[in-house]
Design a protein around this motif. Structure first.
Motif, PDB file in Angstrom:
ATOM      1  N   PRO A 123       0.757  -1.188  -0.001  1.00  0.00           N
ATOM      2  CA  PRO A 123      -0.152   0.154   0.008  1.00  0.00           C
ATOM      3  C   PRO A 123       0.837   1.339  -0.010  1.00  0.00           C
ATOM      4  O   PRO A 123       0.575   2.135  -0.661  1.00  0.00           O
ATOM      5  CB  PRO A 123      -0.676  -0.119   1.301  1.00  0.00           C
ATOM      6  CG  PRO A 123      -0.928  -1.501   1.510  1.00  0.00           C
ATOM      7  CD  PRO A 123       0.519  -2.042   1.071  1.00  0.00           C
ATOM      8  N   ILE A 124       2.064   1.353   0.572  1.00  0.00           N
ATOM      9  CA  ILE A 124       2.697   2.445   0.926  1.00  0.00           C
ATOM     10  C   ILE A 124       3.254   2.885  -0.629  1.00  0.00           C
ATOM     11  O   ILE A 124       3.560   4.001  -0.811  1.00  0.00           O
ATOM     12  CB  ILE A 124       3.827   2.219   1.882  1.00  0.00           C
ATOM     13  CG1 ILE A 124       4.618   3.324   2.192  1.00  0.00           C
ATOM     14  CG2 ILE A 124       4.740   1.158   1.401  1.00  0.00           C
ATOM     15  CD1 ILE A 124       4.228   4.180   3.272  1.00  0.00           C
ATOM     16  N   LEU A 127       0.642   4.808  -2.453  1.00  0.00           N
ATOM     17  CA  LEU A 127      -0.070   5.950  -1.485  1.00  0.00           C
ATOM     18  C   LEU A 127       0.656   7.224  -2.099  1.00  0.00           C
ATOM     19  O   LEU A 127      -0.033   8.230  -2.473  1.00  0.00           O
ATOM     20  CB  LEU A 127       0.495   5.792   0.007  1.00  0.00           C
ATOM     21  CG  LEU A 127       0.189   7.119   0.847  1.00  0.00           C
ATOM     22  CD1 LEU A 127      -1.499   6.699   1.045  1.00  0.00           C
ATOM     23  CD2 LEU A 127       0.952   6.771   2.320  1.00  0.00           C
ATOM     24  N   PHE A 131      -1.697   9.833  -3.664  1.00  0.00           N
ATOM     25  CA  PHE A 131      -1.673  11.451  -3.135  1.00  0.00           C
ATOM     26  C   PHE A 131      -1.728  12.363  -4.358  1.00  0.00           C
ATOM     27  O   PHE A 131      -2.516  13.231  -4.402  1.00  0.00           O
ATOM     28  CB  PHE A 131      -0.650  11.440  -2.238  1.00  0.00           C
ATOM     29  CG  PHE A 131      -0.546  12.769  -1.595  1.00  0.00           C
ATOM     30  CD1 PHE A 131      -1.439  13.116  -0.365  1.00  0.00           C
ATOM     31  CD2 PHE A 131       0.637  13.826  -1.892  1.00  0.00           C
ATOM     32  CE1 PHE A 131      -1.059  14.680  -0.059  1.00  0.00           C
ATOM     33  CE2 PHE A 131       0.658  14.833  -1.240  1.00  0.00           C
ATOM     34  CZ  PHE A 131      -0.412  15.389  -0.545  1.00  0.00           C
ATOM     35  N   THR A 149      -9.865   4.602  -4.022  1.00  0.00           N
ATOM     36  CA  THR A 149      -8.601   4.015  -3.653  1.00  0.00           C
ATOM     37  C   THR A 149      -8.915   2.544  -2.706  1.00  0.00           C
ATOM     38  O   THR A 149      -8.085   1.473  -3.285  1.00  0.00           O
ATOM     39  CB  THR A 149      -7.890   4.860  -2.630  1.00  0.00           C
ATOM     40  OG1 THR A 149      -8.658   5.297  -1.501  1.00  0.00           O
ATOM     41  CG2 THR A 149      -7.032   5.813  -3.310  1.00  0.00           C
ATOM     42  N   GLU A 214      -8.801  -0.266   7.314  1.00  0.00           N
ATOM     43  CA  GLU A 214      -7.974   0.642   6.582  1.00  0.00           C
ATOM     44  C   GLU A 214      -7.418   1.848   7.513  1.00  0.00           C
ATOM     45  O   GLU A 214      -8.289   2.626   7.623  1.00  0.00           O
ATOM     46  CB  GLU A 214      -8.493   1.073   5.169  1.00  0.00           C
ATOM     47  CG  GLU A 214      -7.462   1.159   4.199  1.00  0.00           C
ATOM     48  CD  GLU A 214      -6.662   2.499   4.445  1.00  0.00           C
ATOM     49  OE1 GLU A 214      -5.181   2.437   4.136  1.00  0.00           O
ATOM     50  OE2 GLU A 214      -7.072   3.489   4.627  1.00  0.00           O
ATOM     51  N   LEU A 216      -3.848   3.605   6.478  1.00  0.00           N
ATOM     52  CA  LEU A 216      -2.854   4.449   5.826  1.00  0.00           C
ATOM     53  C   LEU A 216      -3.533   5.512   4.930  1.00  0.00           C
ATOM     54  O   LEU A 216      -3.168   6.690   4.888  1.00  0.00           O
ATOM     55  CB  LEU A 216      -1.731   3.523   5.135  1.00  0.00           C
ATOM     56  CG  LEU A 216      -0.508   4.108   4.313  1.00  0.00           C
ATOM     57  CD1 LEU A 216       0.138   4.893   5.205  1.00  0.00           C
ATOM     58  CD2 LEU A 216       0.054   2.990   3.763  1.00  0.00           C
ATOM     59  N   PHE A 217      -4.492   5.058   4.078  1.00  0.00           N
ATOM     60  CA  PHE A 217      -4.974   5.857   3.015  1.00  0.00           C
ATOM     61  C   PHE A 217      -5.971   6.934   3.766  1.00  0.00           C
ATOM     62  O   PHE A 217      -5.997   8.147   3.151  1.00  0.00           O
ATOM     63  CB  PHE A 217      -5.607   4.979   2.041  1.00  0.00           C
ATOM     64  CG  PHE A 217      -4.697   4.385   0.855  1.00  0.00           C
ATOM     65  CD1 PHE A 217      -4.272   5.059  -0.081  1.00  0.00           C
ATOM     66  CD2 PHE A 217      -4.030   3.345   1.412  1.00  0.00           C
ATOM     67  CE1 PHE A 217      -3.196   4.377  -0.953  1.00  0.00           C
ATOM     68  CE2 PHE A 217      -3.194   2.597   0.546  1.00  0.00           C
ATOM     69  CZ  PHE A 217      -2.679   3.344  -0.616  1.00  0.00           C
ATOM     70  N   THR A 220      -3.872   9.636   4.974  1.00  0.00           N
ATOM     71  CA  THR A 220      -3.120  10.564   4.302  1.00  0.00           C
ATOM     72  C   THR A 220      -4.121  11.391   3.171  1.00  0.00           C
ATOM     73  O   THR A 220      -3.941  12.539   2.853  1.00  0.00           O
ATOM     74  CB  THR A 220      -2.168   9.715   3.314  1.00  0.00           C
ATOM     75  OG1 THR A 220      -1.521   8.819   4.206  1.00  0.00           O
ATOM     76  CG2 THR A 220      -1.015  10.490   2.641  1.00  0.00           C
TER      77      THR A 220
ATOM     78  N   SER B 257       8.043   0.868   6.137  1.00  0.00           N
ATOM     79  CA  SER B 257       6.824   1.714   5.651  1.00  0.00           C
ATOM     80  C   SER B 257       6.813   2.967   6.273  1.00  0.00           C
ATOM     81  O   SER B 257       6.569   3.825   5.798  1.00  0.00           O
ATOM     82  CB  SER B 257       5.681   0.776   6.108  1.00  0.00           C
ATOM     83  OG  SER B 257       5.629   0.489   7.280  1.00  0.00           O
ATOM     84  N   TYR B 261       6.764   6.725   4.691  1.00  0.00           N
ATOM     85  CA  TYR B 261       5.824   7.554   4.932  1.00  0.00           C
ATOM     86  C   TYR B 261       6.429   8.957   5.673  1.00  0.00           C
ATOM     87  O   TYR B 261       5.778  10.132   5.237  1.00  0.00           O
ATOM     88  CB  TYR B 261       4.821   7.140   6.108  1.00  0.00           C
ATOM     89  CG  TYR B 261       3.859   7.855   6.245  1.00  0.00           C
ATOM     90  CD1 TYR B 261       2.340   7.735   5.586  1.00  0.00           C
ATOM     91  CD2 TYR B 261       3.834   8.793   7.285  1.00  0.00           C
ATOM     92  CE1 TYR B 261       1.464   8.517   5.391  1.00  0.00           C
ATOM     93  CE2 TYR B 261       2.341   9.702   7.599  1.00  0.00           C
ATOM     94  CZ  TYR B 261       1.156   9.408   6.802  1.00  0.00           C
ATOM     95  OH  TYR B 261       0.396  10.157   6.530  1.00  0.00           O
TER      96      TYR B 261
END
Lengths: 280, 298
Positions: A123-124, A127, A131, A149, A214, A216-217, A220, B257, B261
């Motif tokens: 996922p990162i 990302l 973005f 997403t 979820e 992370l998304f 951000t 990660s 980030y």
């Protein structure tokens, strides 16, 4: 059958039960602690020695969460986004699975491999370009950004899950429709969908859980408090006050309810969805 | 049917699968494959995303990452975190599966325990992180129990001391992840034909011999594929570490990660973050190819 008379045999049985009890403590104590802390006052949580059962049982933490429109909004957002993604994913995955399951076509094998491998894309990695995209299309901090997403992450496995299910259904059923002059589209909706309910439920459960979890998304791609989902809400709560642990635990309990309920009601589908493509 | 009609029908049959697949392919192509190309492009640009006309940077950002000791520390922490997690997920999952599968326990107890042992799986990473922060607080219940039974002499700051933080997050992740193995192995155990064990009984095999020569070889395909998937997924873990330690103290729990980030959204160095993201992608891709090959070989 094995003979069960020796003292040694009894000892093994006892040892097994001791190990089972230790395993139970390991697995369940942290969750028990969350639950019991959510019913304590913030001072009692750190009482020495720790109280196993809440001494002064209170619902004040839950009242604080449910009485605060900002926090209720986190829950609404989570349910809304997860619900929307689930509906879209199931629809789109059903069509793709039907194509995979009932037709032979060029590139089928390689498409299948691509779909399997997209499941493991970090996922990162996505990302940063997401973005960029989300900002340049002006959908930063909107539901659309989250729904689009999430769809990307739920779809591959949902397709595999649905294809697997459709492959178990006999082909004569939809071929009967073709003999009657009906199109494959008619066969899908008249014949396949009504008997695919177990597959659809398993796919929905999987998709919903993935979205619900979820982090992370959501972290951000949203910014305003009114757009945040439950996982982010818990994090915000942690930063805000000087550690209202009881509220944090109450929110965690409330945030775990959908998963617990789905698990209890639809254990079979839950496991079907989780084992081949774990949520985390 | 006339010939024309039949060929029309054939054409429809040939186009239909692509129509059914088109929404999925559009989404996966535009929102997954294209972004992957984009992130690779970003990693070769100066001020990616932030500027409209970024200049070509060559391998500069990769160079910067490979020169950064924090990157290597993150790689090492990721490796430690991931290997330990997978090993213990497998061991605990196997132990629980074997215990639950034993005919020495009563079926009702077995069903209850099976549900309870799965519990950690039902919780979101963020919630798991919050639970463990509460448990491992300096004034929390774990310290108080450990002090009472004399294992530690004074309060340990599990998540905020550089000596213990990495072990503490790894432990929390071990707790959170073993049920995947347990459930898969339990299903595998039930699929092993009973006559294998009966034949072994006739030969007078001991329990541990049956485990080593029947059970484990039979479960091997499951063990390998779940380990690979678990490895790939654990390598990407973000929220658990972000919430418990945020990569600290002094980078002691920084993983790839969180490192990426922070580069992207704390330092706004999106080019360098992209380079780091590409490195993670390559590692994952390598493992994924391995996984797919293994699945096909089966």
């Amino acid at each position: 059958m094995r003979k069960r008379n020796s003292g040694k045999d009894k000892l093994i049985t006892v040892a097994l039960h001791v190990a089972l009890a230790a395993g139970l403590f390991f697995a369940a104590f942290p969750i028990y602690w969350m639950l019991s802390s959510s019913f304590k006052s913030n001072t009692e949580i750190f009482a020495l020695p720790p109280t196993i059962l809440p001494k002064a049982f209170t619902l004040e933490a839950y009242a604080a969460i449910l009485g605060d429109p900002v926090k209720v909004r986190f829950f609404f957002n989570s349910y809304f986004v997860a619900g929307a993604v689930t509906v879209l994913t199931v629809l789109i995955a059903l069509l793709a699975a039907y194509g995979f399951s009932r037709f032979n076509f060029r590139g089928k094998g390689s498409l299948n491999t691509i779909i399997i491998s997209t499941q493991t894309i970090p996922p990162i990695t996505l990302l940063i370009p997401f973005f960029g995209l989300v900002v340049s299309y002006g959908i930063f901090d909107t539901y659309v950004a989250l729904i689009l997403t999430y769809l990307v992450f739920t779809l591959p496995y949902a397709i595999l899950l649905m294809t697997g299910y459709l492959n178990t259904l006999p082909r004569d059923l939809d071929e009967a429709v073709a003999v009657d002059g009906g199109s494959s589209w008619t066969a899908l909706w008249r014949v396949i969908v009504p008997i695919s309910l177990p597959g659809i439920v398993a796919t929905s459960v999987y998709t919903f859980l993935l979205c619900w979890n979820e982090f992370l998304f959501a972290l951000t791609l949203t910014k305003s408090t009114s757009m945040r989902t439950v996982p982010i809400g818990i994090q915000l709560l942690m930063g805000q006050h000087a550690f209202e642990w009881n509220q944090m635990m109450a929110m965690s309990v409330l945030g775990s309810l959908p998963l617990l309920l789905i698990y209890l009601v639809a254990q079979r589908y839950f496991l079907a969805g989780m084992t081949a493509g774990s949520v985390k | 049917m006339t010939r024309q009609k039949r060929s029309h029908h054939k054409l429809k049959r040939a186009v239909a699968p692509y129509l059914y697949l088109s929404p999925s392919l559009l989404i996966i192509g535009l929102l997954m494959l294209l972004p992957m190309v984009t992130v690779i492009a970003y990693s070769f640009q100066n001020s990616a995303v932030l500027r409209r006309d970024p200049s070509f940077a060559g391998l500069k950002h990769y160079q910067a990452i490979f020169d950064d000791p924090v990157f290597w520390a993150s790689l090492w922490h990721t490796l430690y975190f991931t290997c330990m997690s997978v090993i213990f997920h497998m061991t605990i999952g196997m132990a629980f599966a074997l215990m639950l599968n034993s005919d020495r326990i009563n079926p009702t107890l077995r069903n209850i325990l099976r549900v309870l042992y799965i519990l950690p799986w039902l919780f979101t990473a963020v919630i798991i992180a919050v639970i463990w922060r509460l448990l491992l607080e300096p004034n929390g219940v774990v310290n108080s129990i450990l002090m009472q039974i004399g294992i530690i002499g004074s309060k340990v700051e599990w998540f905020s001391s550089p000596q213990t933080a990495l072990h503490a997050v790894t432990f929390a992740n071990i707790w959170a992840g073993y049920p995947l193995f347990m459930v898969s192995l339990l299903a595998g155990l039930q699929g092993i034909p009973k006559d294998f064990y009966e034949a072994a009984d006739i030969d007078g095999a001991k329990a541990y011999q049956k485990l080593i020569f029947i059970t484990i070889p039979q479960l091997m395909p499951i063990i390998i594929s779940i380990s690979l998937l678990d490895f790939i997924w654990t390598m990407q873990v973000f929220p658990l570490i972000w919430i418990t330690t945020g990569g600290g103290p002094i980078y002691s729990t920084e993983v790839l990660s969180t490192y990426t980030y922070k580069l992207a959204f704390s330092s706004y160095n999106l080019s360098q973050a992209s380079a780091s993201a590409v490195v993670i992608l390559l590692i994952s891709l390598g493992l994924t190819l391995f996984y797919i090959r293994y699945q096909k070989a089966r």
